[in-house]
Each structure stands twice: as structure tokens, then as C-alpha cells.
Enzyme design. Structure first.
Site, PDB file in Angstrom:
ATOM      1  N   CYS A  22       0.879  -1.172  -0.017  1.00  0.00           N
ATOM      2  CA  CYS A  22      -0.056   0.166   0.078  1.00  0.00           C
ATOM      3  C   CYS A  22       1.061   1.374  -0.019  1.00  0.00           C
ATOM      4  O   CYS A  22       0.385   2.427  -0.620  1.00  0.00           O
ATOM      5  CB  CYS A  22      -0.883   0.118   1.173  1.00  0.00           C
ATOM      6  SG  CYS A  22      -1.990  -1.236   1.397  1.00  0.00           S
ATOM      7  N   ASP A  82     -20.879  12.509 -15.091  1.00  0.00           N
ATOM      8  CA  ASP A  82     -22.134  12.267 -14.655  1.00  0.00           C
ATOM      9  C   ASP A  82     -22.382  11.515 -13.605  1.00  0.00           C
ATOM     10  O   ASP A  82     -23.669  11.211 -13.311  1.00  0.00           O
ATOM     11  CB  ASP A  82     -22.794  11.471 -15.964  1.00  0.00           C
ATOM     12  CG  ASP A  82     -22.091  10.334 -16.349  1.00  0.00           C
ATOM     13  OD1 ASP A  82     -21.159   9.909 -15.693  1.00  0.00           O
ATOM     14  OD2 ASP A  82     -22.461   9.441 -17.569  1.00  0.00           O
TER      15      ASP A  82
HETATM   16  C1  BEZ Z   1       0.460  -4.806   1.690  1.00  0.00           C
HETATM   17  O1  BEZ Z   1       0.019  -3.639   1.579  1.00  0.00           O
HETATM   18  O2  BEZ Z   1       1.796  -4.836   1.801  1.00  0.00           O
HETATM   19  C2  BEZ Z   1      -0.348  -5.991   2.238  1.00  0.00           C
HETATM   20  C3  BEZ Z   1      -1.411  -5.649   2.454  1.00  0.00           C
HETATM   21  C4  BEZ Z   1      -2.203  -6.809   3.115  1.00  0.00           C
HETATM   22  C5  BEZ Z   1      -1.923  -8.217   2.526  1.00  0.00           C
HETATM   23  C6  BEZ Z   1      -0.706  -8.342   2.123  1.00  0.00           C
HETATM   24  C7  BEZ Z   1       0.054  -7.252   1.531  1.00  0.00           C
END
Ligand code: BEZ
Length: 256
Positions: free
Chosen positions: A79, A172
Site C-alpha cells: 500500500c 455524470d
Molecule cells: C501490503 O500492503 O503490503 C499488504 C496488505 C495486506 C496483505 C498483503 C500485503
């Protein structure tokens, strides 16, 4: 608590859904009764707390296109790379009149701390503002309501994590594209920019973009346009590829 105002595809009914789903089993029941968003649906006008304050989604979008993308958790490696990558081309998105907004299952406090890490990952100076808001969805209400949960990826308490969804919403307020990746696979933001270019081009022009198309390359004439109409519609010319079937469906024209 998240309040959803959903307009059906037909536009006939307004349905106000008050979601107080906060445990796994009730989440499953809710998903079972709500099949998820389909292309062409008006995107729910949800209210949420974000790192830039409280928003009502349609007001947040205004006249812009929108991208809502979700994350399993704050302070996780994949993330962090994704949000870092999304923050880098965010001027590319605003140039296309697209407003970005992320969602992650954690509190505002966590989001604020995490964005400092993301900026440091990007080698940005500390004190720099993060370029788009992140929704705090620590009760998973919005993730559940929008069908974003990944039942195979659980947190330490056994609760399903949010998958990596991408929703592209048109001016829209209708859903134009949805991508759904598992938590273990990070997204490609060059591809997301590419699909926005295709969506915006095909929203304005009756053309389609072929596999691996990049902006500026030739585009395709859709099969439902008769030959005579295509010749008038595309004055730059239509090239039809000869095929063994003899059918004249592989038609190209320069990008309008
Ligand atoms: C990550 O963001 O690294 C991650 C999050 C949940 C499961 C596996 C990876």
C-alpha cells in the site's frame, strides 16, 4: 457510520441505506443482498471522514471525473508503494480533470501518520501536503457497502481486508470502470492513467481503443457504425484490414 444515498440505474428510485454493519457475518449478509456496483450505475453519494475533512462524495467530485481506490491497511508495504506512486502522478490526474481519493481501513490519526511515511518513501520534504484525501473506514462500512472486501485476506483478528479496488467515475457520476485486485498484488498506475485517457477519448468520440493502446496511436471504428457513416464520421480516413473471413470489422482511424 457511513450514510449511502443510492440511485438505481433506472433513476426511478432513491434508496437511502443506513449501514451500521460492523462485524464479519453481518457484512456477508449485506454483500449477499447487494451485488455490487455495475458499469453505468450512479456511484453512491456517501458521506465520509477523510484526511481533508468530511466529504459528501458527489460534492467532492463536482464537475470532475473521479478515481476512488481502496487499500487493505495503513502502514503496510505494498500500500505504501501504491500510494507513493499515486501521489507522484497526481498532477497527471488533475491535468485530466480527475480527482483522486483513497480509502483504507484505519483511523484518520493513522492515515495522517502514514502519509508522512509515504512522502518520505517518495523522498518528498517533510511538511509537504499529501496531494489527495484518504477516507477513514475503520468500521469497514464503506468497504462492505461498495463490495470491496477480500474474503481470502484476513487481518490479525480474522477480519477480511479491503481488496485493491479502482473505481473510475465520470462527470455524470456514473461508474465507468472498475478494477479489483487482491491484497497481495499492487496496481499499475501507468495503466490507470492509460484507461482514463481511453475513457475520456471514447466518452467524446465514437471510437474504441485496441489492446495496449497508448494516447496518440490509431483507434478502432466500432462495429455498429456502417461503412458509409464511418467514411463521413472519420474524415482522416478509415483503414480496413483484409482478413481470411472476408469480414470488414477490423477498421482503424487516426485518433480524433
Ligand atoms: C501490503 O500492503 O503490503 C499488504 C496488505 C495486506 C496483505 C498483503 C500485503
Amino acid at each position: 457510520m457511513i450514510i449511502l444515498s443510492v440511485k438505481t440505474c433506472s433513476g426511478l428510485d432513491d434508496l437511502n441505506l443506513l449501514s451500521s454493519v460492523c462485524c464479519y457475518w453481518s457484512a456477508r449478509v449485506f454483500i449477499a443482498t447487494m451485488p455490487g456496483l455495475l458499469l453505468g450505475d450512479v456511484f453512491p453519494n456517501f458521506e465520509a471522514e477523510t484526511t481533508n475533512g468530511k466529504i459528501k462524495f458527489h460534492d467532492f467530485l463536482g464537475d470532475s471525473w473521479g478515481i476512488l481506490f481502496s487499500h487493505p491497511r495503513d502502514y503496510t508495504p505494498v500500500c505504501t508503494t501504491e500510494l507513493g506512486r499515486a501521489a507522484k502522478p497526481s498532477d497527471e490526474f488533475s491535468r485530466r480533470n480527475v480527482k483522486m481519493i483513497a480509502l483504507s481501513i484505519d483511523s484518520l490519526e493513522d492515515h495522517h501518520g502514514w502519509t508522512k511515511d509515504i512522502l518520505a518513501y517518495n523522498n518528498e520534504e517533510s511538511g509537504c501536503a499529501f496531494p489527495f484525501p484518504i477516507i477513514a473506514d475503520n468500521q469497514r462500512e464503506l468497504a462492505v457497502a461498495l463490495g470491496m472486501l477480500d474474503p481470502d485476506e484476513k487481518d490479525k483478528d480474522g477480519m477480511p481486508l479491503t481488496a485493491r479496488c479502482v473505481f473510475v467515475i465520470g462527470q455524470d457520476k456514473k461508474l465507468k470502470l472498475s478494477l479489483l485486485y487482491p491484497a497481495t498484488t499492487g496496481r499499475n498506475f501507468d495503466e490507470i492513467l492509460r484507461v482514463v485517457d481511453s475513457l475520456q477519448l471514447t466518452a467524446k468520440n465514437r471510437v474504441a481503443t485496441p489492446a495496449d493502446w497508448q494516447p496518440g496511436e490509431r483507434v478502432m471504428v466500432p462495429p455498429n457504425i456502417p461503412e458509409e457513416e464511418a467514411a463521413v464520421m472519420f474524415p482522416a480516413g478509415v483503414y480496413t484490414k483484409e482478413l481470411p473471413s472476408g469480414r470488414k470489422y477490423l477498421r482503424y482511424t487516426p485518433q480524433p
